[in-house]
Design a protein around this motif. Structure first.
Motif, PDB file in Angstrom:
ATOM      1  N   GLU A 192       0.836  -1.215   0.000  1.00 51.74           N
ATOM      2  CA  GLU A 192       0.000   0.000   0.000  1.00 51.74           C
ATOM      3  C   GLU A 192       0.861   1.251   0.000  1.00 51.74           C
ATOM      4  O   GLU A 192       0.622   2.181  -0.771  1.00 51.74           O
ATOM      5  CB  GLU A 192      -0.901   0.049   1.248  1.00 51.74           C
ATOM      6  N   GLY A 193       1.862   1.265   0.868  1.00 52.01           N
ATOM      7  CA  GLY A 193       2.741   2.427   0.979  1.00 52.01           C
ATOM      8  C   GLY A 193       3.465   2.699  -0.335  1.00 52.01           C
ATOM      9  O   GLY A 193       3.596   3.848  -0.771  1.00 52.01           O
ATOM     10  N   VAL A 194       3.949   1.632  -0.981  1.00 58.53           N
ATOM     11  CA  VAL A 194       4.680   1.793  -2.250  1.00 58.53           C
ATOM     12  C   VAL A 194       3.735   2.324  -3.334  1.00 58.53           C
ATOM     13  O   VAL A 194       4.093   3.236  -4.081  1.00 58.53           O
ATOM     14  CB  VAL A 194       5.329   0.453  -2.683  1.00 58.53           C
ATOM     15  N   LEU A 195       2.522   1.785  -3.388  1.00 59.63           N
ATOM     16  CA  LEU A 195       1.574   2.254  -4.411  1.00 59.63           C
ATOM     17  C   LEU A 195       1.145   3.695  -4.144  1.00 59.63           C
ATOM     18  O   LEU A 195       0.971   4.481  -5.084  1.00 59.63           O
ATOM     19  CB  LEU A 195       0.352   1.332  -4.473  1.00 59.63           C
ATOM     20  N   ASN A 196       1.005   4.044  -2.863  1.00 61.19           N
ATOM     21  CA  ASN A 196       0.677   5.442  -2.541  1.00 61.19           C
ATOM     22  C   ASN A 196       1.787   6.375  -2.989  1.00 61.19           C
ATOM     23  O   ASN A 196       1.529   7.470  -3.499  1.00 61.19           O
ATOM     24  CB  ASN A 196       0.433   5.610  -1.034  1.00 61.19           C
ATOM     25  N   GLU A 197       3.018   5.929  -2.794  1.00 58.84           N
ATOM     26  CA  GLU A 197       4.147   6.752  -3.219  1.00 58.84           C
ATOM     27  C   GLU A 197       4.169   6.886  -4.740  1.00 58.84           C
ATOM     28  O   GLU A 197       4.428   7.968  -5.278  1.00 58.84           O
ATOM     29  CB  GLU A 197       5.443   6.112  -2.714  1.00 58.84           C
ATOM     30  N   PHE A 198       3.910   5.788  -5.437  1.00 56.24           N
ATOM     31  CA  PHE A 198       3.858   5.837  -6.903  1.00 56.24           C
ATOM     32  C   PHE A 198       2.771   6.823  -7.343  1.00 56.24           C
ATOM     33  O   PHE A 198       2.985   7.651  -8.238  1.00 56.24           O
ATOM     34  CB  PHE A 198       3.588   4.438  -7.465  1.00 56.24           C
ATOM     35  N   GLU A 199       1.625   6.735  -6.690  1.00 59.61           N
ATOM     36  CA  GLU A 199       0.507   7.622  -7.028  1.00 59.61           C
ATOM     37  C   GLU A 199       0.880   9.082  -6.776  1.00 59.61           C
ATOM     38  O   GLU A 199       0.621   9.959  -7.608  1.00 59.61           O
ATOM     39  CB  GLU A 199      -0.728   7.224  -6.200  1.00 59.61           C
ATOM     40  N   ARG A 200       1.524   9.346  -5.642  1.00 62.09           N
ATOM     41  CA  ARG A 200       1.858  10.726  -5.259  1.00 62.09           C
ATOM     42  C   ARG A 200       2.913  11.307  -6.197  1.00 62.09           C
ATOM     43  O   ARG A 200       2.830  12.466  -6.591  1.00 62.09           O
ATOM     44  CB  ARG A 200       2.373  10.716  -3.804  1.00 62.09           C
ATOM     45  N   ILE A 201       3.909  10.509  -6.582  1.00 62.62           N
ATOM     46  CA  ILE A 201       5.037  11.055  -7.342  1.00 62.62           C
ATOM     47  C   ILE A 201       4.806  10.983  -8.855  1.00 62.62           C
ATOM     48  O   ILE A 201       5.007  11.961  -9.567  1.00 62.62           O
ATOM     49  CB  ILE A 201       6.344  10.335  -6.944  1.00 62.62           C
ATOM     50  N   ILE A 202       4.393   9.810  -9.356  1.00 59.22           N
ATOM     51  CA  ILE A 202       4.231   9.652 -10.814  1.00 59.22           C
ATOM     52  C   ILE A 202       2.753   9.705 -11.202  1.00 59.22           C
ATOM     53  O   ILE A 202       2.387  10.318 -12.211  1.00 59.22           O
ATOM     54  CB  ILE A 202       4.842   8.319 -11.301  1.00 59.22           C
ATOM     55  N   GLY A 203       1.911   9.066 -10.430  1.00 59.02           N
ATOM     56  CA  GLY A 203       0.483   8.937 -10.762  1.00 59.02           C
ATOM     57  C   GLY A 203       0.217   7.544 -11.318  1.00 59.02           C
ATOM     58  O   GLY A 203       0.857   7.125 -12.288  1.00 59.02           O
TER      59      GLY A 203
END
Ligand code: FE
Ligand code: FE
Ligand code: ZN
Length: 283
Positions: A192-203
């Motif tokens: 979850e944390g990794v996907l949230n980071e992907f969403e926040r930085i790249i989308g």
């Protein structure tokens, strides 16, 4: 339906890859656009392409993924190396249009001493020279493990490249599970944390494909050694969570594990059984 396939050899042509994919219950596949070392590509045979398009159409295939030679380095300090990368990428994109609306993946490259910023600049410059407004192919930047001076082992670096590309609607990301785990993203304990980071930085709207691989080495090892599904440090549970994640399960998944065809067939069956997208691929 889980969209899954594996890397196949393109030496016998496109139709043959489609047939091989069907024979292992795959509904997509990845292939090298030419010899992985970057030599000249074979001429396109129209009937061969048509044969594959027919198979894809009749069997509900997800987009297939052409992989650029991994020796290209559009971020190199050496001008001749950059020019060669550009020539190959350009020619590959022309060839990909014989198979409209599919995906083309490349390794962003290594900065070899000149610094990440400079490398990123050169890579986006290359993309600005090769992308065209009328192409139907999505060009995917692969997430890397960060071995040597590889660029693209953090979501921030990939975002920096995309930001500098003018036709950025032609650019997406291919997430390699082995590579991001080796780069230090803990998809085992904190997906979850990794996907949230992907969403926040790249989308997450930029995420177009997943290379589904286990890893031989631990988190943050920066090694890039793929392992068979369930036999590595990532493990079957974490990989199953990935194929079933509501934000990921619509994507095409590509196995690049150390297998021949029968091994790939087994992994595809294993993952189809573990998929809760349970409307199985049927022929
Ligand atoms: Fe790759
Ligand atoms: Fe990969
Ligand atoms: Zn790899």
């Amino acid at each position: 339906m889980l969209n899954i396939g594996c890397h196949l050899s393109s030496s016998k042509g496109f139709t043959h890859m489609g047939e091989q994919a069907l024979s292992i219950n795959a509904n997509t596949f990845q292939f090298f656009t030419r010899n992985p070392r970057g030599s000249k590509a074979k001429d396109i045979d129209d009937n061969d392409v048509k044969g594959l398009l027919k198979i894809m159409d009749e069997n509900n295939f997800a987009p297939i993924l052409g992989h650029a030679p991994y020796t290209l380095n559009p971020g190199s300090a050496n001008q001749r190396t950059r020019e060669f990368a550009l020539e190959v990428l350009k020619a590959d994109l022309v060839r990909m249009e014989y198979l409209p609306n599919n995906l083309y993946n490349f390794h962003p490259g290594s900065h070899v001493g000149q610094g990440i910023e400079k490398g990123i600049e050169l890579i986006s410059e290359a993309l600005n020279l090769i992308l065209t407004a009328d192409q139907t192919t999505m060009v995917l930047i692969e997430t890397m493990s960060g071995k040597g001076s590889e660029i693209g082992s953090t979501f921030e670096e990939i975002k920096e490249i995309i930001k500098k590309v003018k036709l950025d609607d032609k650019i997406g990301v291919c997430l390699d599970t082995c590579h991001i785990y080796d780069a230090g993203y803990d998809i085992v304990n904190d997906l979850e944390g990794v996907l949230n980071e992907f969403e926040r930085i790249i989308g997450l709207d930029k995420l177009c494909a997943i290379h589904l691989n286990d890893s031989k080495y631990p988190l943050a090892s920066h090694k890039d050694r793929h392992e068979k599904i369930g036999e590595g440090t990532i493990g079957l549970k974490a990989l199953t969570d990935i194929i079933n994640h509501p934000k990921l399960r619509h994507l095409p998944f590509f196995l690049e594990t150390p297998n021949e065809l029968p091994g790939y067939a087994q992994e595809i069956q294993l993952l189809r059984d573990a998929s809760d997208n349970s409307e199985y691929f049927s022929r």
